[in-house]
Write a protein that holds these residues in place. Structure first.
Motif, short mmCIF file in Angstrom:
data_model
loop_
_atom_site.label_atom_id
_atom_site.label_comp_id
_atom_site.label_asym_id
_atom_site.label_seq_id
_atom_site.Cartn_x
_atom_site.Cartn_y
_atom_site.Cartn_z
N ARG A 112 0.86 -1.18 0.00
CA ARG A 112 0.00 0.00 0.00
C ARG A 112 0.90 1.23 0.00
NH1 ARG A 112 -3.56 0.27 4.94
NH2 ARG A 112 -1.65 -0.49 5.97
N ALA A 113 0.61 2.14 -0.85
CA ALA A 113 1.43 3.35 -0.98
C ALA A 113 0.54 4.58 -0.91
CB ALA A 113 2.22 3.34 -2.29
N VAL A 114 1.10 5.63 -0.29
CA VAL A 114 0.39 6.90 -0.19
C VAL A 114 1.38 8.00 -0.57
CG1 VAL A 114 0.95 7.15 2.27
CG2 VAL A 114 -0.94 8.43 1.29
N THR A 115 0.93 8.99 -1.31
CA THR A 115 1.81 10.05 -1.83
C THR A 115 1.74 11.28 -0.95
OG1 THR A 115 1.51 9.26 -4.09
CG2 THR A 115 2.29 11.53 -3.82
N ALA A 116 2.90 11.82 -0.59
CA ALA A 116 3.01 13.10 0.12
C ALA A 116 3.70 14.07 -0.81
CB ALA A 116 3.78 12.92 1.41
N ASP A 117 2.95 14.94 -1.44
CA ASP A 117 3.48 15.88 -2.42
C ASP A 117 3.83 17.18 -1.72
OD1 ASP A 117 4.17 17.36 -4.60
OD2 ASP A 117 2.44 16.76 -5.82
N LEU A 118 5.13 17.45 -1.56
CA LEU A 118 5.57 18.66 -0.88
C LEU A 118 5.41 19.90 -1.72
CD1 LEU A 118 8.75 17.34 0.96
CD2 LEU A 118 6.45 17.69 1.87
N ARG A 119 4.98 19.76 -2.94
CA ARG A 119 4.72 20.92 -3.77
C ARG A 119 3.39 21.59 -3.41
NH1 ARG A 119 5.45 17.96 -9.43
NH2 ARG A 119 4.21 16.48 -8.22
N GLN A 120 2.54 20.86 -2.67
CA GLN A 120 1.27 21.42 -2.21
C GLN A 120 1.48 22.03 -0.83
OE1 GLN A 120 -1.67 18.33 -2.33
NE2 GLN A 120 -1.74 18.26 -4.57
N ARG A 121 1.44 23.35 -0.75
CA ARG A 121 1.76 24.05 0.48
C ARG A 121 0.52 24.61 1.20
NH1 ARG A 121 6.76 23.04 2.53
NH2 ARG A 121 8.24 22.78 0.81
N ASP A 122 -0.67 24.36 0.70
CA ASP A 122 -1.85 24.91 1.37
C ASP A 122 -2.12 24.15 2.67
OD1 ASP A 122 -4.42 22.87 0.43
OD2 ASP A 122 -2.54 22.83 -0.74
N LEU A 123 -2.57 24.91 3.68
CA LEU A 123 -2.75 24.34 5.02
C LEU A 123 -3.78 23.23 5.08
CD1 LEU A 123 -1.91 24.49 7.98
CD2 LEU A 123 -3.67 26.25 8.33
N PRO A 124 -4.94 23.33 4.43
CA PRO A 124 -5.91 22.22 4.50
C PRO A 124 -5.34 20.91 4.00
CG PRO A 124 -6.99 24.19 3.67
CD PRO A 124 -5.53 24.50 3.73
N SER A 125 -4.54 20.95 2.89
CA SER A 125 -3.96 19.70 2.38
C SER A 125 -2.95 19.13 3.36
CB SER A 125 -3.29 19.97 1.02
OG SER A 125 -4.23 20.41 0.07
N GLN A 126 -2.17 20.01 3.99
CA GLN A 126 -1.19 19.53 4.95
C GLN A 126 -1.87 18.92 6.18
OE1 GLN A 126 1.37 22.85 5.79
NE2 GLN A 126 2.45 22.72 3.82
N ILE A 127 -2.95 19.55 6.66
CA ILE A 127 -3.68 19.01 7.82
C ILE A 127 -4.32 17.67 7.47
CG2 ILE A 127 -5.66 19.37 9.35
CD1 ILE A 127 -5.03 22.33 9.33
N ALA A 128 -4.91 17.59 6.27
CA ALA A 128 -5.53 16.33 5.85
C ALA A 128 -4.49 15.22 5.75
CB ALA A 128 -6.25 16.53 4.52
#
Length: 479
Positions: A112-128
């Motif tokens: 199982r793999a999950v992606t953490a894209d550090l190019r997305q800097r918006d706070l809601p995406s980071q909290i989610a």
């Protein structure tokens, strides 16, 4: 004194009961809500920092790849060391349309793999993303995607998510412990402040009210107000004033009750004496002496008034405050009975009109409402009997109508009306009498009956004579 009163009511004396416990719980709850609002961005920032640290290690590995000529291959020991320093299973470096892969000697196939894209800097995406990592179970592979240190370069790291999740759990545990400590210290400080300003004065007021209720004739229990100028101070002063007035009123009523008992005994003996005098006056009236014949009627009338006054006082003293028993009442028949008892029906000097509709009904206590009507009709008859001359049109009428949710019953006479002095104390016992020698008890009792039925008795407006309006609710609870 207040401490002694508090000892009598331990449920209120407890500092951490009632308002106190609610205050502490509220303060802690508000602080924890604030901590939760702060915690989520903080947790997201912690996760982002952790991922960026791993990405920086991957960038170092990418630099090593850039430093090696394309015809050469990196030694396996060096690639494994680079991967272990980043904690990754594989690193993919993309630049100028080319991809380079560094992986362990024994490659790991993620289930199982999950992606953490550090190019997305918006706070809601980071909290989610942080909540997803924290709540996910073990066994997932994390795919970290971020930009390299060169233009249009991209770096990907594949690593187990469990190390990140463990560190986030440890971080959350630390945040919770720190939040609880802050909440406890803040709640205690706020509680001590609010307790001194509000809770302790409220406890004092509550203890005083309960103690004064048990012994309202104890003047020592009257509250001694503080010098505060806020709402608590106003409450203390108003409560102290109310208790002082109640104390004086109860003492006055006790004195009046004792005096009334004595007056009732004297009045009873006086009535017996007057009755004996009345018997003697009746015998004197039979004598043939002209002077006796001229003075005897006045003597009899005076004794009748005195006996009536004594009897009225005794009846008022024996009056019991019984709650009304509500039943449907045909009003027209009740008015007829009241007119007969008040001696206005078939009275040769007075005309009586019962204008109540045949089907008009009210709900109340028939005995009490009947007594109310008798008192009003009797007063009207006595007022008309004072009209001089013969052949005058003396009329008493009773009307009834429904107005909104109330029944309005009016007793009207065309007599001389009420003088201004009588209007001032119209419904006050012993002060509201219109005629000389009257007690004023009839209207006082009538008003008490109307109020006991949830209604009111008022003096109405009329061009001539007197009008009393009885307002009663049409709907009552029938026992």
């Amino acid at each position: 004194m207040i401490e002694a009163m508090k000892d009598q009511i331990p449920a209120i004396n407890s500092r951490f009961s009632g308002l106190s416990s609610k205050l502490i719980i509220t303060i802690i709850g508000v602080i924890m809500l604030v901590e939760i609002v702060i915690y989520l961005p903080s947790l997201a920032s912690f996760r982002t920092t952790w991922l960026e640290d791993r990405l920086r290690v991957g960038i170092v590995a990418a630099r090593v790849l850039d430093a090696v000529p394309d015809v050469m291959a990196l030694p396996r020991e060096l690639t494994d060391r680079l991967l272990l320093s980043a904690g990754a299973d594989a690193i993919v470096y993309r630049r100028e349309g080319q991809s380079q892969l560094i992986e362990l000697t024994e490659p790991v196939t993620p289930e199982r793999a999950v992606t953490a894209d550090l190019r997305q800097r918006d706070l809601p995406s980071q909290i989610a993303g942080a909540l997803d990592t924290l709540l996910a179970g073990p066994g997932r592979t994390l795919r970290i995607v971020g930009e390299g240190d060169m233009n249009e370069s991209l770096l990907e790291l594949l690593m187990p998510e469990e190390p990140l999740r463990r560190e986030m759990i440890d971080y959350s545990r630390s945040i919770v412990l720190v939040s609880l400590g802050i909440a406890a210290v803040t709640a205690f400080a706020l509680y001590m402040l609010v307790s001194t300003l509000f809770i302790d004065p409220v406890l004092r007021l509550t203890a005083n009210m309960l103690a004064f209720r048990k012994a309202p004739e104890n003047g020592a229990l009257i509250l001694n107000p503080s010098l505060r100028r806020d709402e608590i101070g106003i409450l203390e002063r108003e409560l102290a004033a109310m208790e002082s007035e109640l104390f004086a009123m109860l003492r006055q009523r006790r004195h009046l009750a004792d005096l009334g008992l004595a007056v009732a005994k004297i009045n009873h003996d006086l009535r017996n004496t007057l009755t004996a005098a009345q018997l003697l006056s009746d015998q004197v009236a039979t004598l043939d002496d002209p002077k006796v014949q001229r003075l005897a009627p006045r003597l009899v009338m005076t004794l009748d008034k005195a006996i009536g006054f004594a009897q009225s006082v005794l009846d008022y003293g024996r009056e019991a405050a019984k709650p009304p028993q509500f039943t449907p009442i045909p009003l027209r028949a009740l008015v007829e009975d009241a007119g007969f008892e008040a001696r206005v029906t078939n009275n040769p000097l007075i005309a009586f009109d019962n204008l109540v509709p045949e089907d008009f009904q009210i709900v109340g206590d028939a005995g009490q409402i009947g007594r109310l009507l008798v008192n009003l009709l009797k007063n009207a008859r006595e007022a008309l009997e004072t009209v001089p001359g013969e052949g005058q049109d003396r009329l008493i009428s009773v009307t009834a109508e429904a107005q909104a949710e109330n029944a309005v019953i009016s007793v009207i006479d065309n007599g001389p009306g009420l003088p201004p002095r009588a209007r001032e104390n119209l419904f006050v016992a012993f002060e509201g009498s219109v005629r000389s020698g009257g007690t004023g008890l009839g209207l006082a009792i009538a008003r008490e009956i109307a109020e006991a039925h949830g209604g009111r008795l008022e003096l109405g407006e009329t061009a001539t004579g007197t009008r009393f309006d009885i307002t009663l609710p049409l709907q009552q609870t029938i026992a």
